[in-house]
Write an enzyme that holds these catalytic residues in place. Structure first.
Site, PDB file in Angstrom:
ATOM      1  N   SER A  58       1.094  -1.261  -0.065  1.00 58.31           N
ATOM      2  CA  SER A  58       0.227   0.159   0.127  1.00 58.31           C
ATOM      3  C   SER A  58       0.642   1.081  -0.153  1.00 58.31           C
ATOM      4  CB  SER A  58      -0.479  -0.044   1.811  1.00 58.31           C
ATOM      5  OG  SER A  58      -1.481   1.370   1.479  1.00 58.31           O
ATOM      6  N   TYR A 111       2.016   7.175  18.741  1.00 55.01           N
ATOM      7  CA  TYR A 111       2.583   6.874  17.036  1.00 55.01           C
ATOM      8  C   TYR A 111       3.888   7.670  17.607  1.00 55.01           C
ATOM      9  CZ  TYR A 111       2.633   7.925  11.769  1.00 55.01           C
ATOM     10  OH  TYR A 111       3.175   8.083  11.086  1.00 55.01           O
ATOM     11  N   LYS A 158       7.803   6.744  16.814  1.00 55.34           N
ATOM     12  CA  LYS A 158       8.347   7.128  14.669  1.00 55.34           C
ATOM     13  C   LYS A 158      10.175   8.497  16.135  1.00 55.34           C
ATOM     14  CE  LYS A 158       5.591   6.167  11.494  1.00 55.34           C
ATOM     15  NZ  LYS A 158       6.763   4.885  10.910  1.00 55.34           N
TER      16      LYS A 158
HETATM   17  P1  NAP Z   1      -0.395   2.125   4.697  1.00 55.57           P
HETATM   18  O1  NAP Z   1      -0.994   2.778   3.266  1.00 55.57           O
HETATM   19  O2  NAP Z   1      -1.369   1.979   5.921  1.00 55.57           O
HETATM   20  O3  NAP Z   1       0.197   1.826   4.293  1.00 55.57           O
HETATM   21  C1  NAP Z   1       1.162   0.242   4.938  1.00 55.57           C
HETATM   22  C2  NAP Z   1       1.223  -1.051   5.012  1.00 55.57           C
HETATM   23  O4  NAP Z   1       2.116  -1.632   6.679  1.00 55.57           O
HETATM   24  C3  NAP Z   1      -0.189  -1.772   5.090  1.00 55.57           C
HETATM   25  O5  NAP Z   1      -0.415  -2.432   3.788  1.00 55.57           O
HETATM   26  C4  NAP Z   1      -0.004  -2.377   6.097  1.00 55.57           C
HETATM   27  O6  NAP Z   1      -0.740  -3.352   6.305  1.00 55.57           O
HETATM   28  C5  NAP Z   1       1.102  -3.091   6.596  1.00 55.57           C
HETATM   29  N1  NAP Z   1       1.540  -3.020   7.869  1.00 55.57           N
HETATM   30  C6  NAP Z   1       1.477  -2.989   9.095  1.00 55.57           C
HETATM   31  N2  NAP Z   1       1.377  -3.252   9.845  1.00 55.57           N
HETATM   32  C7  NAP Z   1       2.739  -4.038   9.474  1.00 55.57           C
HETATM   33  C8  NAP Z   1       3.327  -5.365   9.831  1.00 55.57           C
HETATM   34  N3  NAP Z   1       3.102  -5.353  11.585  1.00 55.57           N
HETATM   35  N4  NAP Z   1       4.216  -6.225   8.625  1.00 55.57           N
HETATM   36  C9  NAP Z   1       4.437  -6.095   7.757  1.00 55.57           C
HETATM   37  N5  NAP Z   1       2.920  -4.722   7.141  1.00 55.57           N
HETATM   38  C10 NAP Z   1       2.070  -4.041   8.317  1.00 55.57           C
HETATM   39  O7  NAP Z   1       1.029   3.995   4.913  1.00 55.57           O
HETATM   40  P2  NAP Z   1       1.507   4.634   4.324  1.00 55.57           P
HETATM   41  O8  NAP Z   1       0.886   6.187   4.058  1.00 55.57           O
HETATM   42  O9  NAP Z   1       2.557   4.747   2.852  1.00 55.57           O
HETATM   43  O10 NAP Z   1       2.641   4.740   5.164  1.00 55.57           O
HETATM   44  C11 NAP Z   1       3.839   4.121   5.099  1.00 55.57           C
HETATM   45  C12 NAP Z   1       4.755   4.677   5.983  1.00 55.57           C
HETATM   46  O11 NAP Z   1       5.161   5.658   6.226  1.00 55.57           O
HETATM   47  C13 NAP Z   1       4.074   4.792   7.585  1.00 55.57           C
HETATM   48  O12 NAP Z   1       5.246   3.895   8.605  1.00 55.57           O
HETATM   49  C14 NAP Z   1       3.581   5.311   8.157  1.00 55.57           C
HETATM   50  O13 NAP Z   1       3.721   6.166   9.831  1.00 55.57           O
HETATM   51  C15 NAP Z   1       4.536   6.702   7.414  1.00 55.57           C
HETATM   52  N6  NAP Z   1       4.404   7.996   7.037  1.00 55.57           N
HETATM   53  C16 NAP Z   1       3.061   7.947   6.619  1.00 55.57           C
HETATM   54  C17 NAP Z   1       3.003   9.865   5.874  1.00 55.57           C
HETATM   55  C18 NAP Z   1       1.124   9.802   5.486  1.00 55.57           C
HETATM   56  O14 NAP Z   1       0.936  11.103   5.722  1.00 55.57           O
HETATM   57  N7  NAP Z   1       0.714   8.730   4.765  1.00 55.57           N
HETATM   58  C19 NAP Z   1       3.039  10.168   7.207  1.00 55.57           C
HETATM   59  C20 NAP Z   1       4.180  10.335   7.955  1.00 55.57           C
HETATM   60  C21 NAP Z   1       5.319   8.768   8.288  1.00 55.57           C
HETATM   61  P3  NAP Z   1      -1.975  -2.900   7.084  1.00 55.57           P
HETATM   62  O15 NAP Z   1      -3.369  -2.209   6.027  1.00 55.57           O
HETATM   63  O16 NAP Z   1      -2.560  -4.344   6.553  1.00 55.57           O
HETATM   64  O17 NAP Z   1      -2.440  -2.642   8.223  1.00 55.57           O
END
Ligand code: NAP
Length: 254
Positions: free
Chosen positions: A15, A160, A164
């Site tokens: 994702s 969170y 982080k």
């Molecule tokens: P996302 O679309 O929710 O993708 C994260 C993926 O990681 C999902 O497929 C999720 O599965 C999977 N996941 C969660 N827990 C897991 C585990 N224990 N083992 C393996 N896979 C797991 O998130 P994203 O927005 O791309 O975020 C990616 C990273 O960037 C994350 O670490 C997030 O905290 C960080 N981040 C995001 C933002 C933002 O604005 N989007 C900002 C700052 C930092 P499920 O769907 O089953 O949970």
């Protein structure tokens, strides 16, 4: 780094930023393993890029070890490992229903921080056994994902932000220690990126959040995250540092 035919691993690759990063790596010629706890999502990404879908929970030692073994058996140890797996549930320390659920706090730390460390330690151990790729002795690079919440956590983000903040603090000691193997460690701290994590919020909340980004006044694109990862892979002098990718946003308390 010439990624042609080199193995790469992306966690959370089913994702958002992980999926786009996996596609970027494939576009550069890498053989990409897509790890996610959501195996259907991992398969979807992997199918588009001739990749290897792996079902694993990053916070579980045996689960990641088994996934890594599959990559090693198929292509050899990854030269690039990008940790994008993470969760971001919100909860107040003292809410209407009492104190913050301790299991929830531990779950967030377990996935976001322990999971990132788990992937880092196992990939580093495998990478350290590989031949150097360049004259400087580079064996590979590990890239983690933190968040600007590591610095300006909002109300409801105690778990969170703590997780982080741990990823930020891990970056320098890991880079220092792994330098003797020629393995770099970098972390990206995104601001607001348009992935399912944010795009599932109501429109008015999304608009309000986006308007808080000084410039450009919008959500970042997952492709902009992948571009930065691509640059980090190529620029050998980037090591032991956290780069914010945030359009100058500094999050308000709420
Ligand atoms: P996302 O679309 O929710 O993708 C994260 C993926 O990681 C999902 O497929 C999720 O599965 C999977 N996941 C969660 N827990 C897991 C585990 N224990 N083992 C393996 N896979 C797991 O998130 P994203 O927005 O791309 O975020 C990616 C990273 O960037 C994350 O670490 C997030 O905290 C960080 N981040 C995001 C933002 C933002 O604005 N989007 C900002 C700052 C930092 P499920 O769907 O089953 O949970």
């Amino acid at each position: 780094m010439n990624l042609e035919n080199l193995p790469a691993l992306v966690t959370g690759g089913g994702s958002g930023m992980g999926a786009v990063t996996a596609r970027m790596l494939f576009g550069r010629g890498a053989r990409v393993a897509v790890l996610d706890r959501d195996v259907d999502a991992a398969r979807k990404t992997a199918q588009q890029i001739d990749g290897l879908a792996l079902e694993a929970d990053v916070s579980n030692a045996q689960s990641v070890e088994a996934a890594l073994q599959q990559i090693v058996d198929k292509w050899g140890a990854p030269r690039v490992a990008v940790s994008c797996a993470g969760i971001a549930p919100a909860s107040r320390i003292v809410g209407r229903e009492g104190p913050h659920d301790l299991d929830l706090f531990q779950q967030v730390i377990n996935i976001n921080l322990v999971g990132t460390f788990n992937v880092l330690r196992m990939c580093a151990a495998r990478m350290a056994e590989l031949e150097p790729l360049s004259e400087s002795g580079s064996r590979g690079v590990i890239i983690n994902t933190a968040s600007v919440a590591a610095y300006e956590g909002q109300i409801g983000q105690a778990a969170y932000s703590s997780s982080k903040g741990g990823v930020v603090a891990l970056t320098l000691p890991a880079a220092r220690e792994l330098s003797r193997f020629g393995i770099r460690v970098m972390t990206v701290a995104p601001g607001l990126i348009g992935t399912p994590m944010l795009l599932n919020m109501p429109n008015d909340v999304q608009n309000s959040l986006a308007s808080q980004v000084p410039f450009p006044s919008r959500f970042g694109k997952p492709e902009e995250f992948a571009d930065l990862v691509s640059h980090i892979i190529d620029n050998e002098m980037l090591n032991g540092e956290v780069i914010r990718l945030d359009g100058a946003i500094r999050l308000a308390p709420k």
